[in-house]
Design a protein around this motif. Structure first.
Motif, short mmCIF file in Angstrom:
data_model
loop_
_atom_site.label_atom_id
_atom_site.label_comp_id
_atom_site.label_asym_id
_atom_site.label_seq_id
_atom_site.Cartn_x
_atom_site.Cartn_y
_atom_site.Cartn_z
N SER A 34 6.46 1.56 -4.22
CA SER A 34 6.98 2.14 -2.97
C SER A 34 8.22 1.36 -2.56
O SER A 34 8.11 0.25 -2.01
N PRO A 35 9.39 1.90 -2.83
CA PRO A 35 10.62 1.18 -2.50
C PRO A 35 10.64 0.75 -1.03
O PRO A 35 10.36 1.53 -0.13
N GLY A 36 10.92 -0.52 -0.82
CA GLY A 36 11.00 -1.07 0.53
C GLY A 36 9.69 -1.63 1.08
O GLY A 36 9.70 -2.34 2.08
N ALA A 37 8.56 -1.33 0.44
CA ALA A 37 7.26 -1.77 0.96
C ALA A 37 7.12 -3.29 0.90
O ALA A 37 6.59 -3.90 1.84
N GLU A 75 6.97 -8.43 3.85
CA GLU A 75 7.52 -9.77 4.07
C GLU A 75 7.94 -9.98 5.53
O GLU A 75 7.76 -11.06 6.08
N ARG A 76 8.46 -8.94 6.15
CA ARG A 76 8.91 -9.03 7.54
C ARG A 76 7.75 -8.95 8.54
O ARG A 76 7.80 -9.61 9.59
N GLU A 115 9.50 -5.56 1.02
CA GLU A 115 10.35 -6.13 2.06
C GLU A 115 9.75 -5.94 3.45
O GLU A 115 9.81 -6.83 4.31
N GLN A 116 9.14 -4.79 3.70
CA GLN A 116 8.48 -4.53 4.98
C GLN A 116 7.31 -5.49 5.17
O GLN A 116 7.13 -6.04 6.26
N TRP A 119 6.47 -2.53 -7.13
CA TRP A 119 7.67 -1.69 -7.11
C TRP A 119 7.40 -0.22 -6.81
O TRP A 119 8.33 0.56 -6.71
#
Length: 65
Positions: free
Chosen positions: A17-20, A25-26, A22-23, A15
């Motif tokens: 780095s917000p968004g890390a 995973e993509r 999800e990045q 948690w």
């Protein structure tokens, strides 16, 4: 190469780095098999929740076999 991300739900690194997550995973692999956050485990998920970690690994292995 198939890839998955397994961590403890109490691991602050997931948690920090917000968004890390999800990045990752993509973009990490075109054969990304998903994220598993194991309840009650922190950074050392394999030591803190060994049975849950082993079950997760076996599910992943059986999926790609």
């Amino acid at each position: 190469m198939p890839m998955a991300f397994v961590a403890g739900d109490k691991d602050w690194g997931v948690w920090q780095s917000p968004g890390a997550l999800e990045q990752m995973e993509r973009a990490a692999s075109d054969k990304f098999m998903g994220t598993t956050l194991i309840n009650g485990a922190g950074h050392w998920v394999q030591q803190e929740q060994p049975m849950a970690t082993a079950e997760c690994m076996l599910r992943l292995i059986n999926t790609v076999s």
